[in-house]
Design a protein around this motif. Structure first.
Motif, PDB file in Angstrom:
ATOM      1  N   PHE A  28      68.414 -53.151  -5.679  1.00  0.00           N
ATOM      2  CA  PHE A  28      69.670 -53.540  -6.312  1.00  0.00           C
ATOM      3  C   PHE A  28      70.734 -52.505  -5.975  1.00  0.00           C
ATOM      4  CE2 PHE A  28      66.194 -55.300  -8.695  1.00  0.00           C
ATOM      5  CZ  PHE A  28      66.600 -56.587  -9.014  1.00  0.00           C
ATOM      6  N   THR A  29      71.775 -52.949  -5.282  1.00  0.00           N
ATOM      7  CA  THR A  29      72.831 -52.025  -4.886  1.00  0.00           C
ATOM      8  C   THR A  29      74.165 -52.468  -5.493  1.00  0.00           C
ATOM      9  OG1 THR A  29      73.329 -53.247  -2.843  1.00  0.00           O
ATOM     10  CG2 THR A  29      71.663 -51.501  -2.717  1.00  0.00           C
ATOM     11  N   ASP A 323      65.116 -36.369  -0.091  1.00  0.00           N
ATOM     12  CA  ASP A 323      65.533 -36.255   1.309  1.00  0.00           C
ATOM     13  C   ASP A 323      64.900 -37.392   2.109  1.00  0.00           C
ATOM     14  OD1 ASP A 323      62.872 -35.541   2.034  1.00  0.00           O
ATOM     15  OD2 ASP A 323      63.291 -33.421   1.722  1.00  0.00           O
ATOM     16  N   THR A 324      65.310 -37.512   3.369  1.00  0.00           N
ATOM     17  CA  THR A 324      64.889 -38.643   4.199  1.00  0.00           C
ATOM     18  C   THR A 324      63.377 -38.741   4.330  1.00  0.00           C
ATOM     19  OG1 THR A 324      66.946 -38.495   5.464  1.00  0.00           O
ATOM     20  CG2 THR A 324      65.142 -39.736   6.452  1.00  0.00           C
ATOM     21  N   ASN A 325      62.713 -37.616   4.545  1.00  0.00           N
ATOM     22  CA  ASN A 325      61.259 -37.640   4.729  1.00  0.00           C
ATOM     23  C   ASN A 325      60.540 -38.120   3.471  1.00  0.00           C
ATOM     24  OD1 ASN A 325      61.405 -36.705   7.378  1.00  0.00           O
ATOM     25  ND2 ASN A 325      61.278 -34.552   6.771  1.00  0.00           N
ATOM     26  N   LYS A 348      73.393 -48.817   0.153  1.00  0.00           N
ATOM     27  CA  LYS A 348      72.424 -49.695   0.810  1.00  0.00           C
ATOM     28  C   LYS A 348      71.880 -49.087   2.101  1.00  0.00           C
ATOM     29  CE  LYS A 348      71.854 -54.469   2.442  1.00  0.00           C
ATOM     30  NZ  LYS A 348      72.525 -55.784   2.656  1.00  0.00           N
ATOM     31  N   SER A 349      72.638 -48.174   2.701  1.00  0.00           N
ATOM     32  CA  SER A 349      72.223 -47.587   3.974  1.00  0.00           C
ATOM     33  C   SER A 349      71.017 -46.657   3.832  1.00  0.00           C
ATOM     34  CB  SER A 349      73.390 -46.814   4.603  1.00  0.00           C
ATOM     35  OG  SER A 349      73.726 -45.677   3.811  1.00  0.00           O
ATOM     36  N   LYS A 358      63.685 -56.924  -0.445  1.00  0.00           N
ATOM     37  CA  LYS A 358      64.614 -57.968  -0.849  1.00  0.00           C
ATOM     38  C   LYS A 358      65.819 -57.300  -1.490  1.00  0.00           C
ATOM     39  CE  LYS A 358      64.916 -62.297  -3.501  1.00  0.00           C
ATOM     40  NZ  LYS A 358      64.181 -63.256  -4.357  1.00  0.00           N
ATOM     41  N   PHE A 359      67.012 -57.610  -0.996  1.00  0.00           N
ATOM     42  CA  PHE A 359      68.225 -56.938  -1.444  1.00  0.00           C
ATOM     43  C   PHE A 359      69.028 -57.814  -2.410  1.00  0.00           C
ATOM     44  CE2 PHE A 359      67.165 -54.691   2.405  1.00  0.00           C
ATOM     45  CZ  PHE A 359      67.533 -53.384   2.146  1.00  0.00           C
ATOM     46  N   PHE A 360      69.552 -57.163  -3.453  1.00  0.00           N
ATOM     47  CA  PHE A 360      70.438 -57.815  -4.402  1.00  0.00           C
ATOM     48  C   PHE A 360      71.715 -56.990  -4.520  1.00  0.00           C
ATOM     49  CE2 PHE A 360      66.138 -58.877  -5.691  1.00  0.00           C
ATOM     50  CZ  PHE A 360      66.189 -60.228  -5.997  1.00  0.00           C
ATOM     51  N   LYS A 361      72.826 -57.681  -4.749  1.00  0.00           N
ATOM     52  CA  LYS A 361      74.087 -57.004  -5.033  1.00  0.00           C
ATOM     53  C   LYS A 361      74.418 -57.220  -6.497  1.00  0.00           C
ATOM     54  CE  LYS A 361      78.992 -56.822  -3.794  1.00  0.00           C
ATOM     55  NZ  LYS A 361      80.079 -57.384  -2.967  1.00  0.00           N
TER      56      LYS A 361
END
Length: 369
Positions: A28-29, A323-325, A348-349, A358-361
């Motif tokens: 959820f973004t 962090d990314t890792n 979202k990035s 699954k993406f939600f706005k």
């Protein structure tokens, strides 16, 4: 365990929400203060009957309304169920499970889940209360007996403290403490015995994960610390029962003077160390965050071992703190094990396109795919 459908009526900023969730990862973004965390809160509230954000249930009701509803359709061990919660102003909430009215004490364990929020990043450096609450929530989800014993202990503790205050005014009441101390010692022994076993299991699981995250350089240990234990070894319920009976009597005069009970599971703590060095005192922020991540992943395996399947994982605005890792390691584990996860984030990035994502706005209480 999988949640299929979440329905909210007049909950926080949601007038009417019907949310069909993916059995895998739901992201959820949206900007801050749009309602992302409200979704997390509603599901977590359904697990324990308490909010992690407020003690006033009236805060959960949409402004100007008199009641709010949370309905959750879910499957557990391939059995479909529906949990309905009605929250009312100035009165107790109503709980309904598969058409039957249930009580608050019946709620823990129906929906098993783990919450990972920014506050958890302070678990190591924060107060002992945070760490006690952490293990209590964990154990309450796998044992209704533990939850009920904890509730009874807190009631007995309140009653004993009230008696201690009265004894300061009337010394003849002191003989009544023998009965209370016997009951307190039994409840305390049961609770601490279960906490010690639970922490030991979590420590083993977290140690394995943390060793991998640290690229085979750090050994994480988590230990339950009994307040005022001294040098004695307390291995079982009988040892603990003897310990608490003796120490309650030993501290009786001091407790009467203070008007409160100075020993018991409400004073205990949990210690974290890496390579035998205290994380709270000497660990870097990166080490502490890695340890918390290892602990949360250990919780997944712990609850799966106890219940037979993974709980739902709720990640509220913590991905940007990793962090990314660490972030990629976490998502990889969740995807590989098909852990149903709800994630909130403003960016979202932070996430790659993946078949299990699954993406939600979320925008002003409106949720769209």
């Amino acid at each position: 365990m999988k949640i299929e459908l979440l329905t909210l009526y007049n909950y926080r900023n949601y007038i009417d929400l019907n949310l069909k969730l993916s059995p895998n990862i739901n992201i959820f973004t949206g900007f801050n203060a749009q309602g992302k965390t409200n979704i997390i809160e509603a599901i977590h509230f359904s697990s324990l009957g308490i909010s992690h954000r407020t003690r006033n249930e009236g805060d959960l009701i949409l402004w100007g309304k008199n009641e709010a509803n949370i309905n959750i359709k879910f499957s557990k061990m391939d059995i479909n169920s529906i949990l309905k919660i009605k929250i009312k102003k100035n009165t107790r909430k109503e709980l309904n499970f598969n058409g039957e009215i249930i009580k608050q004490k019946d709620l823990p364990g129906l929906l098993t889940m783990i919450l990972f929020s920014p506050e958890d990043l302070m678990l190591i450096k924060g107060s002992p209360l945070m760490r006690r609450r952490f293990i209590d929530i964990e154990l309450s989800q796998i044992s209704k007996i533990y939850y009920n014993e904890l509730v009874q202990y807190n009631r007995l503790l309140l009653q004993r403290n009230n008696l201690l205050k009265k004894i300061r005014e009337n010394k003849n009441l002191i003989t009544m403490l023998d009965t209370w101390d016997e009951q307190i010692a039994k409840k305390a022994s049961f609770i601490v015995d279960k906490r010690i076993r639970g922490i030991n299991d979590l420590s083993k699981l977290a140690q394995k994960t943390h060793y991998q995250i640290s690229q085979d350089t750090e050994i994480l240990n988590i230990k339950y610390n009994i307040y005022n234990q001294g040098n004695g070894v307390l291995n079982n319920f009988d040892d603990l029962f003897s310990f608490y009976k003796n120490i309650l009597k030993k501290h009786r005069d001091n407790d009467i003077y203070r008007g409160s009970t100075s020993v018991g599971p409400h004073r205990d703590d949990i210690d974290f160390s890496i390579n035998s060095i205290s994380l709270k005192s000497f660990g870097s922020q990166g080490q502490q965050r890695s340890a918390i991540l290892s602990l949360k992943l250990a919780e997944l395996e712990f609850l799966k071992a106890e219940t037979g399947e993974y709980p739902v994982l709720l990640l509220d605005d913590v991905m940007s703190e990793l962090d990314t890792n660490r972030r990629e390691k976490l998502l990889s584990i969740l995807q590989d094990n098909n852990v149903q996860t709800l994630i909130t984030a403003t960016d979202k990035s932070l996430f790659n396109i993946h078949p299990k994502n699954k993406f939600f706005k979320v925008d002003k209480g409106i949720v769209s795919e």
